[in-house]
Scaffold this active site. Structure first.
Site, PDB file in Angstrom:
ATOM      1  N   HIS A   7     -87.786  26.540  33.039  1.00 45.62           N
ATOM      2  CA  HIS A   7     -88.422  27.771  32.558  1.00 45.62           C
ATOM      3  C   HIS A   7     -89.077  27.404  31.219  1.00 45.62           C
ATOM      4  CE1 HIS A   7     -85.315  30.471  34.903  1.00 45.62           C
ATOM      5  NE2 HIS A   7     -85.994  29.667  35.688  1.00 45.62           N
ATOM      6  N   HIS A  19     -86.922  21.707  38.001  1.00 45.48           N
ATOM      7  CA  HIS A  19     -87.426  23.075  37.839  1.00 45.48           C
ATOM      8  C   HIS A  19     -86.995  23.565  36.460  1.00 45.48           C
ATOM      9  CE1 HIS A  19     -88.089  27.304  38.158  1.00 45.48           C
ATOM     10  NE2 HIS A  19     -86.808  27.589  38.194  1.00 45.48           N
ATOM     11  N   TYR A  68    -103.367  11.451  31.852  1.00 44.32           N
ATOM     12  CA  TYR A  68    -101.939  11.386  32.205  1.00 44.32           C
ATOM     13  C   TYR A  68    -101.452  12.630  32.926  1.00 44.32           C
ATOM     14  CZ  TYR A  68    -101.546   6.810  30.365  1.00 44.32           C
ATOM     15  OH  TYR A  68    -101.716   5.473  30.204  1.00 44.32           O
TER      16      TYR A  68
END
Ligand SMILES: [Zn+2]
Length: 225
Positions: free
Chosen positions: A95, A93, A120
């Site tokens: 930002h 995860h 891709y």
């Protein structure tokens, strides 16, 4: 892979992502699911650029801390995706700027946040879902991820960032990078009438590489063509 080796891998990929500016400050987290059902996960308030292998949080199968620092507050994002995607062994995860920017655009399709721009992207990230904005720590975000029923390995949290699962840490990292770069391409080409992959070209990739892309038929939202 040994526990020590897996901890090294988390630190190595974390540093690589951080040094390339893919997640600033102490944002972003990485988890790995272990054979005994437990996890290794990056600690709360830790920068991915400066992780210490010995301080990575070790959780048991019930999510209780066994050793290391207190885990990231964003555990619910990870557990919701593991619960619904049995094959997932690692989750990243971030930002990351372009993926976050993408979530704020008005035309984004919640069941296919990006059009089929490159092979891709499809091969590594598949299709990407967008879930609505939730305040950090709101348990409802986990329900929103569970609501996708494990059909998506890559999910964007609105105004926040991507959550991406893979069958290895390397696969999850590479898929996250493809998602970020594809979001960047989308922003570069937005309103320039670009040529995306055609349905026939996408079908050829699905057939040749055995891709498991979620069906888009039952959706009534925007269309990327
Ligand atoms: Zn976050």
């Amino acid at each position: 892979m040994s526990d020590a080796r897996l901890r090294e891998e988390i630190c190595r990929y974390g540093r690589s992502l951080f040094e390339r500016g893919l997640t600033p400050g102490s944002s972003g987290n990485i988890s790995l699911r272990l054979d005994d059902g437990g996890w290794l996960v990056t600690p709360t308030n830790a920068s991915l650029g400066f992780l210490d292998p010995a301080r990575i949080s070790r959780l048991d199968a019930g999510g209780e801390l066994v050793s290391g620092d207190k885990p990231t507050k964003e555990i619910p994002l990870h557990s919701a995706l593991y619960e619904t995607r049995g094959s997932a062994r690692a989750i990243v995860h971030l930002h990351s700027t372009h993926a976050v920017a993408l979530t704020m655009l008005p035309e984004i399709d919640a069941r296919a946040a990006l059009p089929p721009m490159t092979p891709y992207y499809l091969m590594r990230a598949g299709k990407t879902a967008l879930v609505p904005y939730y305040r950090p720590g709101d348990p409802a975000v986990a329900d929103a991820i569970r609501g996708l029923a494990g059909k998506y390995s890559s999910v964007l949290l609105a105004n926040h960032g991507p959550v991406v699962a893979g069958d290895s840490l390397e696969a999850a990292v590479f898929a996250t990078e493809e998602l970020e770069e594809t979001a960047k391409l989308y922003l570069l080409l937005r309103n320039l009438n670009p040529r995306y992959l055609s349905p026939a070209q996408v079908a050829d990739l699905v057939k040749t590489f055995g891709l498991d892309l979620p069906s888009h038929d039952d959706h009534e939202g925007h269309d990327h063509g």
